[in-house]
Design an enzyme around this catalytic site. Structure first.
Site, mmCIF file in Angstrom:
data_model
loop_
_atom_site.group_PDB
_atom_site.id
_atom_site.type_symbol
_atom_site.label_atom_id
_atom_site.label_comp_id
_atom_site.label_asym_id
_atom_site.label_seq_id
_atom_site.Cartn_x
_atom_site.Cartn_y
_atom_site.Cartn_z
ATOM 1 N N ARG A 243 0.859 -1.185 0.000
ATOM 2 C CA ARG A 243 0.000 0.000 0.000
ATOM 3 C C ARG A 243 0.897 1.237 0.000
ATOM 4 N NH1 ARG A 243 -3.570 -2.752 -1.387
ATOM 5 N NH2 ARG A 243 -5.624 -3.072 -0.447
ATOM 6 N N GLU A 272 -4.020 7.521 -5.083
ATOM 7 C CA GLU A 272 -4.344 6.713 -6.259
ATOM 8 C C GLU A 272 -5.711 7.171 -6.761
ATOM 9 O OE1 GLU A 272 -4.081 2.552 -5.352
ATOM 10 O OE2 GLU A 272 -2.032 2.728 -4.659
ATOM 11 N N HIS A 291 -1.560 0.229 -9.653
ATOM 12 C CA HIS A 291 -2.198 -0.718 -8.714
ATOM 13 C C HIS A 291 -2.866 -1.889 -9.457
ATOM 14 C CE1 HIS A 291 -3.999 -1.021 -4.395
ATOM 15 N NE2 HIS A 291 -3.771 -2.228 -4.925
#
Ligand SMILES: O=CC(=O)O
Length: 324
Positions: A243, A272, A291
């Site tokens: 993360r 993000e 991601h």
């Protein structure tokens, strides 16, 4: 389940149909209409009211406000993710709401992607491709586009959980001289690849490749900062597929710009999506992908099916296949 079908809200369109069809067999399913955009907060707060179950993604914040908005009918929340830092777990548990997630089914996909990202970073694949496009490929040259290899290197895995173990197994086949890891306890699973548990500072100081696969928790939040980057080798390659929150991002930028470390490969970052004009994207020694750790078609299908199964089991009063 009673005669009336339970009501489920799904926070994203475009989830694999096999999982959504399973849900539809047992429940009344309402789905946010857009596949590429999270449901706006206000809409989510409105839609979740009176629902029996919530099928959410890692882009949805599940907190006290949402739980209060849902009200007492909410029996289960299932996130189509393995990470759960978007969920206020104690608040959910306090209300006796079941919580499902999707471990295991994405482990191989994330481990594969982590290895790919590591190689793309160390062997400068994106930069090299860009050189072809911009005419920078003059001729084969002895030191042009060189980077470090994995063979004989020291690899350090921060957080040897399910994904870390699979990353280590794969990297072992590239013949590093040693694989170090941090963990609260010795992991017997590290035996096959000769993993050595060391304190974090030792891992930082010795590793040529530092791979972060730990969960984001209050303890790991911004654990990679000016102080920890300063402990790494100036030749270190830093790879993060966990993360973005485990990294103090301005500190990473300083480390990359000043040459404190050699390069970074990031599948996760803050925020993000990263804005296209973000300064990290200007750095040649920073490889950024959006991601996509678990993004194989089969994995996403399995994640969706498991999320649906978690919801159905909870609504039927049965144990969840993957309960947090
Ligand atoms: O990042 C992806 C996940 O947590 O499933």
């Amino acid at each position: 389940m009673g005669k009336e079908k339970p009501q489920v809200y799904v926070t994203r369109a475009g989830c694999p149909t096999k999982g959504i069809d399973l849900l539809k067999q047992k429940c009344d399913v309402e789905i946010w209409s857009k596949p590429l955009e999270p449901v706006p907060r206000e809409e989510l707060l409105k839609k979740v009211k009176g629902k029996d179950a919530l099928f959410c993604l890692l882009t949805d914040k599940i907190d006290k406000e949402l739980l209060e908005s849902a009200g007492p009918s909410l029996k289960v929340i299932a996130t189509m993710s393995t990470g759960y830092d978007h969920i206020d777990v104690p608040e959910v548990k306090k209300r006796g709401i079941k919580l499902g997630y999707t471990p295991d089914v994405l482990t191989d996909a994330v481990a594969e992607l982590t290895v790919g990202l590591l190689l793309a970073t160390s062997r400068r694949l994106f930069e090299a491709h860009q050189e072809i496009l911009n005419g920078g490929w003059g001729s084969w040259s002895p030191l042009w586009m060189c980077g470090p290899g994995l063979a004989t290197s020291t690899v350090g895995i921060v957080g040897l959980g399910r994904i870390g173990i699979e990353v280590a197994k794969r990297l072992h086949t590239f013949n590093p001289s040693q694989i170090l890891y941090t963990s609260r306890s010795d992991k017997p699973e590290a035996k096959p690849f000769g993993g050595i548990r060391v304190p974090l500072d030792e891992l930082l100081a010795q590793s040529d490749f530092i791979v972060v696969t730990c969960a984001l928790t209050p303890e790991t939040k911004e654990m990679f900062n000016d102080e920890t980057f300063a402990k790494m080798k100036s030749s270190a390659i830093f790879v993060n597929t966990s993360r973005g929150g485990v990294v103090d991002q301005p500190a990473l930028q300083r480390a990359l710009e000043s040459g404190k470390i050699a390069a970074a490969g990031l599948d996760v970052m803050t925020p993000e999506p990263l804005p296209p004009d973000h300064p990290l994207l200007q750095l040649k020694n920073c490889v950024i992908i959006p991601h996509i750790g678990s993004a194989t078609t089969k994995t996403r299908e399995d994640m969706c099916i498991l999320t649906a199964k978690n919801i159905i089991a909870a609504l039927q009063g049965e144990p969840l296949p993957a309960e947090l």
